[in-house]
Write a protein that holds these residues in place. Structure first.
Motif, PDB file in Angstrom:
ATOM      1  N   CYS A 194      77.196  16.053  87.922  1.00 20.57           N
ATOM      2  CA  CYS A 194      77.377  17.284  88.710  1.00 20.57           C
ATOM      3  C   CYS A 194      78.134  17.060  89.794  1.00 20.57           C
ATOM      4  O   CYS A 194      77.794  16.364  90.500  1.00 20.57           O
ATOM      5  N   ARG A 238      70.795  12.026  98.947  1.00 21.04           N
ATOM      6  CA  ARG A 238      70.365  11.313  97.926  1.00 21.04           C
ATOM      7  C   ARG A 238      71.159   9.790  97.726  1.00 21.04           C
ATOM      8  O   ARG A 238      71.037   8.833  97.771  1.00 21.04           O
ATOM      9  N   CYS A 282      70.058  20.584  87.208  1.00 16.96           N
ATOM     10  CA  CYS A 282      68.704  20.376  87.629  1.00 16.96           C
ATOM     11  C   CYS A 282      68.365  21.426  88.782  1.00 16.96           C
ATOM     12  O   CYS A 282      67.159  21.622  89.104  1.00 16.96           O
ATOM     13  N   CYS A 296      71.423  11.335  86.828  1.00 19.48           N
ATOM     14  CA  CYS A 296      70.871  11.634  85.605  1.00 19.48           C
ATOM     15  C   CYS A 296      72.006  12.009  84.575  1.00 19.48           C
ATOM     16  O   CYS A 296      73.051  12.233  84.870  1.00 19.48           O
ATOM     17  N   CYS A 301      77.097  14.017  91.902  1.00 18.51           N
ATOM     18  CA  CYS A 301      75.832  13.429  91.555  1.00 18.51           C
ATOM     19  C   CYS A 301      75.963  12.957  90.139  1.00 18.51           C
ATOM     20  O   CYS A 301      76.353  13.546  89.176  1.00 18.51           O
ATOM     21  N   GLY A 311      74.094  14.973  83.929  1.00 19.67           N
ATOM     22  CA  GLY A 311      75.371  15.013  84.858  1.00 19.67           C
ATOM     23  C   GLY A 311      76.493  14.293  84.173  1.00 19.67           C
ATOM     24  O   GLY A 311      76.328  13.986  83.122  1.00 19.67           O
TER      25      GLY A 311
HETATM   26 FE1  SF4 Z   1      72.011  15.045  89.704  1.00 25.31          FE
HETATM   27 FE2  SF4 Z   1      70.468  16.939  88.846  1.00 25.31          FE
HETATM   28 FE3  SF4 Z   1      73.147  16.887  87.542  1.00 25.31          FE
HETATM   29 FE4  SF4 Z   1      70.858  14.954  87.159  1.00 25.31          FE
HETATM   30  S1  SF4 Z   1      71.239  17.173  86.921  1.00 25.31           S
HETATM   31  S2  SF4 Z   1      73.381  14.687  87.657  1.00 25.31           S
HETATM   32  S3  SF4 Z   1      70.113  14.886  89.158  1.00 25.31           S
HETATM   33  S4  SF4 Z   1      72.555  16.850  89.940  1.00 25.31           S
END
Ligand code: SF4
Ligand code: XCC
Length: 632
Positions: free
Chosen positions: A55, A80, A70, A50, A47, A53
């Protein structure tokens, strides 16, 4: 050369060897440079939505990090990412459609953008409830209809108008499941919102929102793209063409048109017919101007004008490597950014034409509705004048082409049926009843829509051709679009003679109706034609399309558009077989939702199967189960 992915494509070996000699790089060199592709990305568990990350969570439950910073887990991240692919695909198809509608909005009797299928203009205007659709002045009506269509993209209230084309049973399911698409832009925007950091985490909810967005592509953007292109450029009818790189002519100026949007390509065809241009070509030593198409621009143009098909997605580089292309002209989508550099290895001019797909490295000529024909004239002239720069020692055109039939719009199919069976229908569209009848009688066991791209993860064209051949052998009629259609064309499957490869029932139908067993229905937005056809068949019987022995297959897909398509096809009640596994396996829950659970609320599901022969076996079981359930 021993690339295991290219054994099937007979044009590849010699041209890739030539590329090597010419010092030209291809996708295969770049694929090798990628080494092993990222396992997290492949599983869909990376992911970077945001800046806390990127992540990546473990694709294996109970091992490694289970949540991003998160707290999003594999289910959320996979859902997503998948949803965002739908949003990308829906945007592409729908924004293409918007450009078509804008061109129609600018249409005038004196052209160059004008109404060529007035009957269809009036039919769709009546369908959308415009008063006096049969008597209004043509261009006033076209203007009114195009404004209404623009509303489909951004109207604040209501759902897509074309949904009414589905039988009531299907419309009821959409209402019940809350997947009736509203304005197209709204669906894309709210899906992007839902997938923002800190919004939806529920994977099923994300799937449903993605589904509704995909539906706004199939029943909105794509259907508008198809129908409005027909109104402006003519509804396709059956005609002959030819396909594969052998359509490039060493004695003529060759212009490759590539991408998706017919607006520019239609103008280029007009410009190339201009006697002055042809004279200029002769003055430069060429015998004439030869336009060849690729990907969906190629499909749009072959459907309506019989323009020759140079090849499909993966052949875009090979086409230039022939050394005989004076100009590669592109509009939007599926164009390798690598092409300008490749073109520089030869004399080819690479011309991009849309701000939305400005590709750096050679020329850019902005195409617009206001200056369409002038832009096309300029482009054709550049190509013609470039003929003298061609280096004969670098020309190598594979001596390989197949005859093909193209142009099977729903209207053309109905027209063929009408010639054999007089149905006496009062419906202005005609009726597909004779087709439904042969399916119910079991002469044909079912129908398959084979669509989609090429993907270097699988052997080029092999899955398309194998699946189609095996299905027609088993009396399953095939309809094809996109790069799958071009694979079938090259393999000779779109000829009337292909009936010899069919089972007895399908062969008899082909003979009586005078059609090939595999019908070219157009570009990828024209999958809306397939949707329309299936829904007309279901309507004849007054049933939900999910009950019909019909499947969708994308054996070699790669684009976000394909993900959007797969969603609306499943949402329309048709089981969809994917030969390349989407990047979702990192979430067993989401995978199960796609491949099993959605059957319960949508009446259809996704099937992931890489092996083409196993795919065919599964499809036959699927079709026969449907027949049994219908008692036919
Ligand atoms: Fe994705 Fe959450 Fe990591 Fe941001 S914090 S990159 S939304 S998994
Ligand atoms: Fe592109 Fe439509 Fe795929 Fe071919 S099939 S590679 S999307 S051109 Ni749509």
């Amino acid at each position: 050369m021993s690339n295991e992915y290219l054994k099937f494509d007979q044009t590849a070996e010699a041209l890739l060897a030539k590329a090597k000699r010419d010092g030209a790089e291809t996708m295969w060199d770049r694929k090798a440079a990628q080494k092993t592709q990222c396992g997290f990305g492949e599983a869909g568990v990376c992911c970077r939505i945001c800046a806390m990350g990127p992540c990546r969570v473990s694709p294996v439950p109970g091992k490694g990090a289970e949540r991003g910073i998160c707290g999003a887990n594999a289910d959320t991240i996979v859902a997503r990412n998948f949803a965002r692919m739908v949003a990308g695909g829906t945007s592409a198809h729908s924004d293409h459609a918007r450009d078509i509608v804008h061109a129609m909005h600018a249409a005038k009797a004196e052209g160059p953008f004008k109404i060529r299928d007035e009957a269809k203009l009036r039919r769709i205007s009546a369908e959308w409830g415009i008063a006096d659709a049969d008597t209004k002045e043509t261009y006033a009506l076209a203007h009114e209809l195009s404004e209404m269509a623009l509303g489909e993209f951004g109207k604040p209230f209501g759902t897509q108008r074309f949904l009414k084309r589905a039988p009531q049973a299907r419309q009821d399911i959409w209402k019940r499941e809350n997947i009736e698409p509203r304005a197209i832009d709204m669906e894309v925007t709210t899906l992007m919102h839902s997938t923002h950091i800190g919004c939806a985490s529920d994977y099923e909810s994300l799937f449903r929102r993605g589904m509704r967005t995909g539906m706004s592509d199939g029943w909105g953007g794509s259907m508008i793209g198809t129908e409005f292109s027909d109104i402006m450029y003519g509804t396709p009818s059956a005609q002959a063409s030819s396909s594969n790189l052998g359509v490039i002519d060493k004695d003529q100026v060759n212009i490759l048109i590539h991408g998706h949007d017919p607006n520019l390509a239609e103008m280029i065809v007009l410009a190339a017919e201009n006697p002055e241009m042809i004279e200029l070509a002769k003055a430069k030593g060429a015998k004439g101007i030869n336009i060849v198409g690729m990907c969906c621009t190629g499909n749009e143009m072959t459907m309506r004008h019989g323009i020759k098909i140079a090849g499909n997605f993966y052949q875009q580089e090979l086409c230039i490597i022939t050394g005989a292309i004076e100009a590669a002209v592109v509009d939007v989508q599926c164009i390798f950014p690598a092409l300008p550099a490749l073109a520089k290895k030869y004399h080819t001019r690479f011309i991009s034409t849309s701000e939305k797909a400005k590709i750096s490295g050679d020329m850019f000529i902005q195409f617009s509705e206001a200056t369409g024909l002038e832009n096309a004239n300029e482009i054709v002239k550049i190509a013609v004048e470039n003929f003298v720069n061609r280096d004969a020692s670098k020309v190598e055109i594979p001596d390989l082409k197949s005859d093909t039939m193209v142009g099977y719009s729903v209207e053309a199919i109905i027209d063929h049926l009408d010639k054999v069976v007089n149905t006496n229908t009062s419906d202005p569209m005609g009726t597909v009843k004779p087709l439904t009848d042969v399916i119910y009688a079991g002469v044909i066991r079912g129908a398959a829509g084979v669509v989609g791209c090429n993907n270097p993860k699988v052997e080029h064209d092999y899955a398309h051709v194998t699946i189609i051949k095996e299905l027609i052998k088993r009396d399953v009629i095939c309809v094809v679009t996109g790069c799958a259609a071009q694979a079938a064309a090259k393999a000779g499957l779109l000829q009337l003679e292909a009936k010899e490869l069919c089972g007895r029932g399908l062969k008899e139908v082909c003979e009586r109706v005078n059609i090939p067993p595999v019908l070219h229905m157009g570009s990828c937005v024209d999958i809306s034609r397939i949707l329309h056809l299936v829904n007309l068949c279901a309507d004849v019987k007054g049933i939900d399309p999910a009950l019909l022995p019909v499947v969708g297959i994308a054996p070699e897909w790669m684009s976000e558009k394909a993900v959007s398509i797969a969603n609306y096809v499943v949402g329309s009640g048709i089981n969809t077989y994917l030969g390349v596994i989407p990047q979702v396996l990192g979430s067993p829950n989401f995978t199960k939702l796609l491949t099993e659970d959605c059957q319960e609320f949508l009446g259809a599901h996704f099937v992931f199967e890489k092996d083409p022969l196993v795919t065919v076996d599964k499809i036959m079981v699927d079709l026969e189960d449907k027949r049994t359930a219908l008692g036919i």
